[in-house]
Design a protein around this motif. Structure first.
Motif, PDB file in Angstrom:
ATOM      1  N   ARG A 102     -37.133 -49.422 -21.525  1.00  0.00           N
ATOM      2  CA  ARG A 102     -35.737 -50.265 -21.119  1.00  0.00           C
ATOM      3  C   ARG A 102     -36.659 -51.635 -21.167  1.00  0.00           C
ATOM      4  N   VAL A 104     -36.293 -54.178 -18.442  1.00  0.00           N
ATOM      5  CA  VAL A 104     -35.882 -54.300 -17.065  1.00  0.00           C
ATOM      6  C   VAL A 104     -36.084 -56.228 -16.209  1.00  0.00           C
ATOM      7  N   SER A 127     -27.394 -58.179 -15.016  1.00  0.00           N
ATOM      8  CA  SER A 127     -28.000 -57.793 -16.177  1.00  0.00           C
ATOM      9  C   SER A 127     -28.609 -56.523 -16.007  1.00  0.00           C
ATOM     10  N   ASN A 128     -28.976 -56.062 -14.832  1.00  0.00           N
ATOM     11  CA  ASN A 128     -29.942 -54.785 -15.168  1.00  0.00           C
ATOM     12  C   ASN A 128     -29.254 -53.117 -14.483  1.00  0.00           C
ATOM     13  N   ARG A 129     -29.543 -52.911 -14.726  1.00  0.00           N
ATOM     14  CA  ARG A 129     -28.552 -50.957 -14.125  1.00  0.00           C
ATOM     15  C   ARG A 129     -29.025 -51.148 -12.857  1.00  0.00           C
ATOM     16  N   GLU A 130     -28.304 -49.800 -12.405  1.00  0.00           N
ATOM     17  CA  GLU A 130     -27.876 -49.974 -10.682  1.00  0.00           C
ATOM     18  C   GLU A 130     -29.918 -49.304 -10.683  1.00  0.00           C
ATOM     19  N   GLU A 131     -29.554 -48.607 -10.920  1.00  0.00           N
ATOM     20  CA  GLU A 131     -31.189 -48.897 -10.444  1.00  0.00           C
ATOM     21  C   GLU A 131     -32.305 -49.256 -10.600  1.00  0.00           C
ATOM     22  N   ASP A 132     -32.170 -50.075 -11.918  1.00  0.00           N
ATOM     23  CA  ASP A 132     -33.151 -51.251 -11.745  1.00  0.00           C
ATOM     24  C   ASP A 132     -33.153 -52.517 -10.272  1.00  0.00           C
ATOM     25  N   ARG A 133     -31.648 -52.445 -10.104  1.00  0.00           N
ATOM     26  CA  ARG A 133     -31.542 -53.375  -9.325  1.00  0.00           C
ATOM     27  C   ARG A 133     -32.161 -52.901  -8.182  1.00  0.00           C
TER      28      ARG A 133
END
Length: 724
Positions: A102, A104, A127-133
Motif C-alpha cells: 500500500r 504511504v 490521507s494515510n491509514r491510522e497506523e501509517d500516520r
C-alpha cells in the motif's frame, strides 16, 4: 566538488534540545556534523525523519523505575524553525513509499542549520491509514515490523525526496546502517532507466560511503527474511534482478543485516576512532574469515564535537579575550590553542567555577559550594550495561569513605536514559536510585532526570571530572568527554574509543585495569584502578590549593587538556577529514563510474561477474620455501615458489603474495611475481622473504591469490581469496 555536493542520511539529528528528533550520541554527532559542514561551507544536505513524539521523556518513579512519556513535539518552540516544503505549485511536497503493498504518504519538512538544509519526512498525513500516520511518532521502535517500515521511509523515501527536489548529490553518506535501503532505491531508479542491475550497483557503490558506529554485532539492525519478503516482495524485480541477488547484498546468518547491506553498497567504510576501526575489522572478519582482519577495508575518522554548541558562555568569553580573534573558525589549528597555557590560573579557575555554579542552579542539584568544593564527578550517557554505570559502586564502603570525607568531600552526578526495551539498563537506573538513598550516600550521589542536550551542556561544562567506564573495546568513540575537555573538565576514563588517542598522561587520567579475562575480573581490576586514582591522585590534587586559593596544579592539567584535545577532537577537524579522505575521492569515483553512459560501471560489473563465474577454478597447487636459491627474477635469495592454477582468469588480473604473521599481532606480505607459464592457466610465481627473522615467518606462512583491478576501491572489494 561540483554542485550536487554531499547528502548525509541519519535516523536522528541532535541539532538543539528544542527539536527532540534524537536519542543520544549518534544523533548528537549528526547534528554537530551538519553544523561543522555549514561553518566550513561544505555543500551538504541532511535527510532524516521528523518524529512526532521523538525519543521518550524520562521520569523516575518512587521505586526508582524509569517511566516513558511521549508528549508531542512542539515545533513552534524549536529554536531552528521547521517549515513545510512546498512544490513548484505551492502545494505541500508529498513523497509516496510502498509499504506491504500500500502507498504511504510522507510530507517533507525543512530545517535550516546555517548554510545546510536538513530535510525530514513525516507520515502524519490525513490521507494515510491510522497506523501509517503513527509510523513516524517515535524514534527506534522495538517492533521489527515498525522499524523496517521506518527504515524504508528513511532510505527509499529519502532517495525519492531528493529526486523530487531535483537534488543530485555527488556523494551519498550513510550515518549508520538505518538508511541503507537508499542504495536499493537508487538501483531501482537506474533500473527504470534501463541500466542493468550489476552496472547500477557499481555506479551506486562508487558514490556511496558508510560510517559505522557500532562495535558489537547486537547493535546492528537485522530483519528476518520473511519480513523482507513481506515489504520487498513487489520491489525485488524492480531492481532488474532476482530476489536472491538482492538479498545477497545483506544476507548474513540466515537474516538480512543492514550493516552488511551498507558495506556491500559503499566504496568507503569508516569507523569513528582508530580503535573502533580495528574492532570493526575484527567484526567484519567474521563475515569473511578467508581475509585477514588487517586486510578488511575499513578506515577510521575519529569523531569530534562542535565547539560552538558545547562551550560554556563564560569559557567562550575567556577564549575570546586570550586567543586570536578568529579562533572559533580555526578550531582545528593547533597553534590557535597555544595561548591557553598563558591564561592566568585564577581567570580559568573562576570561569570553571562560574560554569559549575550555573550547572548546580540549572539542574536543581542540592550541592552547596564552599571553598570551591565539593569535587563533582559527572557520569552521563545511555544506560547500556556495557557502559558500567555502577562500576564505581563495586566496593561500597571504600566509595563511602571517598565521598564522605568532611575535609575533602566528593559528589557524583548521574544522568541518562535506558532504551524502553532494555530491561537490564533500566535495572541499573533503579539500583542507582536505591544506592543514592542509602544514608552513607545521601547528599553525595545525585541523579538528573530526562537527560537531553540542554542538561548535557550544563553537565559537560560544570562538573570537575568526567567519568567514563565502558567495557573495552565496546565504546566506538564517545564524544561527551570531548565536550567536557574543551570546557576544562578533566577526563577519567577507560582507555577506549577516542580516549586511547587523546590521553597523553598529563591531560586527565586513564583507568588502566584488566585488558582481558572474564568480565567479572575485568570489572574488579578496573574498579580497583579507579579507586586508586580517586584516593591517590584526583581528590588530593583537586584540594591542593596554591596561590590565592587556586588549585594551581589542577588548573595546569585543565590547560593541558584544553590545549592538547580541543584542536583535535572537534568537528571542524573531523568534517575536514571526511572532505579530504572520503567525500572528494568518492565524488571523483562516482563521476568516473557514471560517465559515458556508465562505461566504467558496466566494465567493472562485467569483470566482477567473469571473476565470480571462474573463481572456483583458482588453486594454489604447490608452495615451496627455498633457501639460498638463485631465482629467475634475479634475486640472490628466493624464499617462496608457488604453482598457481588460474583457469580462465588472466594472470595480470590477480595478485599473488606470501602472507604470514609477524609475531606482533600483525601480518606481513611479500609479493610474488610470475616467472613461468607451465601450461594454459597454470603459472609459477616466485618472491623473496620478508625482512623479519626467518624463525617467525617460516612457522606461519601461506600463499594467497586475490583478484585485482585499478577500478576497485580496495584490494579486497570482491571479498575473494584463494589460499594454499
Amino acid at each position: 566538488m561540483p554542485k550536487g555536493g554531499v547528502v548525509y542520511f541519519s535516523a536522528e539529528f541532535g541539532i538543539d534540545e528544542s527539536l527532540l528528533i534524537y536519542s543520544g550520541g549518534l544523533g548528537i554527532l549528526a547534528g554537530d556534523h551538519v553544523k561543522a559542514a555549514s561553518d566550513l561551507n561544505i555543500p551538504l544536505t541532511g535527510v532524516g525523519i521528523l518524529y512526532g513524539k521523538g525519543y521518550f521523556q524520562q521520569r523516575i518513579n518512587e521505586g526508582g523505575w524509569q517511566q516513558h512519556l511521549y508528549p508531542d513535539i512542539d515545533l513552534e518552540a524549536s529554536v531552528y524553525p521547521v517549515r513545510l516544503v512546498r512544490d513548484g505549485e505551492d502545494r505541500p511536497l508529498v513523497i509516496d513509499v510502498t509499504l506491504a503493498g500500500r502507498q504511504v504518504h510522507a510530507q517533507a519538512y525543512a530545517v535550516q542549520v546555517g548554510a545546510v538544509t536538513l530535510y525530514l519526512l513525516n507520515t502524519d498525513v490525513e490521507s494515510n491509514r491510522e497506523e501509517d500516520r503513527r509510523l513516524t511518532d517515535t524514534l527506534y521502535p522495538s517492533d521489527p515490523d515498525v522499524r523496517i517500515r521506518q527504515e524504508m521511509l528513511l532510505g527509499v523515501g529519502g532517495a525519492k525526496l531528493l529526486a523530487a527536489l531535483d537534488i543530485r548529490p555527488n556523494v551519498w553518506h550513510m550515518n549508520e546502517g538505518h538508511s541503507a535501503f537508499l542504495a536499493l532505491e537508487r538501483i531501482r531508479m537506474l533500473s527504470a532507466e534501463g541500466i542493468p542491475f550489476e552496472t547500477a550497483l557499481e555506479a551506486v557503490k562508487a558514490s556511496t560511503v558508510f560510517t559505522t558506529h557500532t562495535p558489537v554485532p547486537a547493535g546492528h539492525d537485522v530483519f528476518a527474511i520473511d519480513l523482507m519478503d513481506r515489504y520487498f516482495g513487489d520491489y525485488y524485480w524492480q531492481l532488474g534482478t532476482d530476489k536472491e541477488r538482492v538479498l545477497s547484498l545483506g544476507q548474513l546468518g540466515g537474516a538480512f543485516n543492514m550493516t552488511r547491506l551498507a558495506v556491500s553498497t559503499s566504496s568507503k567504510v569508516n569507523g569513528v576512532s582508530k580503535l573502533h576501526g580495528e574492532v570493526t575489522r575484527d567484526l567484519f572478519h567474521g563475515w569473511t574469515p578467508h581475509i585477514p582482519r588487517h586486510d578488511i577495508p575499513v578506515d577510521s575518522v575519529t569523531n569530534g564535537i562542535h565547539i560552538g554548541t558545547w562551550l560554556a558562555p563564560g569559557m567562550k568569553e575567556l577564549f575570546d579575550r586570550h586567543l586570536p580573534s578568529d579562533w572559533a573558525v580555526r578550531a582545528a589549528d593547533r597553534d590557535i590553542w597555544t595561548p591557553v597555557r598563558d591564561i592566568p590560573a585564577k581567570e580559568l579557575w573562576e570561569a570553571h567555577q562560574q560554569a559549575k555554579s550555573e550547572m548546580i542552579q540549572a539542574l536543581g542539584l542540592p550541592i552547596e559550594q564552599s571553598g570551591d568544593g565539593p569535587l563533582v564527578i559527572g557520569f552521563a550517557r545511555r544506560f547500556a550495561t556495557y557502559k558500567r554505570a555502577l562500576l564505581i559502586f563495586r566496593d561500597l564502603e571504600r566509595l563511602a569513605r571517598i565521598l564522605g570525607d568532611p575535609q575533602r568531600p566528593v559528589c557524583l552526578v548521574f544522568a541518562g536514559k535506558a532504551h524502553p526495551a532494555d530491561g537490564p539498563g533500566q535495572e541499573l537506573i533503579r539500583r542507582l536510585v536505591e544506592l543514592s538513598r542509602e544514608e552513607r550516600f545521601k547528599g553525595r550521589v545525585h541523579i538528573v532526570e530526562n537527560y537531553a542536550m540542554d542538561k548535557a551542556k550544563k553537565l559537560v561544562q560544570g562538573v570537575d571530572v568526567w567519568l567514563n567506564t565502558p567495557v573495552k573495546p565496546m565504546e566506538a568513540s564517545g564524544t561527551s568527554g570531548q565536550k567536557a575537555a574543551v570546557n576544562g573538565v578533566l577526563n577519567c576514563s577507560v582507555l577506549d574509543g577516542w580516549w586511547v588517542e587523546g590521553y597523553n598522561g598529563r591531560n586527565g587520567w586513564a583507568i588502566e585495569g584488566a585488558t582481558d579475562g572474564d568480565p567479572e575480573h575485568q570489572a574488579w581490576q578496573d574498579s580497583e584502578a579507579l579507586y586508586r586514582l580517586l584516593e591517590d591522585e584526583i581528590v588530593p590534587l583537586f584540594y591542593q590549593r596554591g596561590e590565592r586559593g587556586v588549585p594551581t596544579d589542577w588548573v595546569g592539567m585543565m590547560k593541558e587538556s584544553i590545549g592538547s584535545l580541543a584542536p583535535v577532537y572537534n568537528t571542524h577537524r573531523m568534517v575536514s577529514d571526511y572532505w579530504r579522505k572520503v567525500y572528494v575521492p568518492a565524488s571523483a569515483r562516482g563521476e568516473r563510474f557514471a560517465a559515458d553512459h556508465f562505461e566504467v560501471a558496466s566494465r567493472v560489473a562485467a569483470y566482477k561477474q567473469f571473476v565470480r563465474d571462474n573463481w572456483s577454478a583458482v588453486r594454489v597447487r604447490k608452495v615451496e620455501i627455498l633457501a639460498d636459491h638463485s631465482s629467475r627474477i634475479g634475486l640472490a635469495k628466493t624464499a617462496f615458489r608457488a604453482e598457481i592454477g588460474l583457469g580462465a582468469i588472466w594472470h595480470k588480473d590477480v595478485r599473488v603474495e606470501a602472507v604470514g604473521s609477524d609475531g606482533k599481532q600483525g601480518i606481513w606480505k611479500a609479493k610474488l611475481e610470475q616467472v613461468q607459464q607451465q601450461a594454459k592457466g597454470l603459472y609459477v610465481y616466485e618472491g623473496v622473504s620478508p625482512d623479519i627473522p626467518i624463525h617467525i615467518w617460516r612457522t606461519n606462512v601461506n600463499v594467497r591469490v586475490t583478484p585485482i583491478s585499478p577500478d576497485f576501491a580496495s584490494d579486497f572489494e570482491m571479498e575473494l581469496a584463494a589460499w594454499g
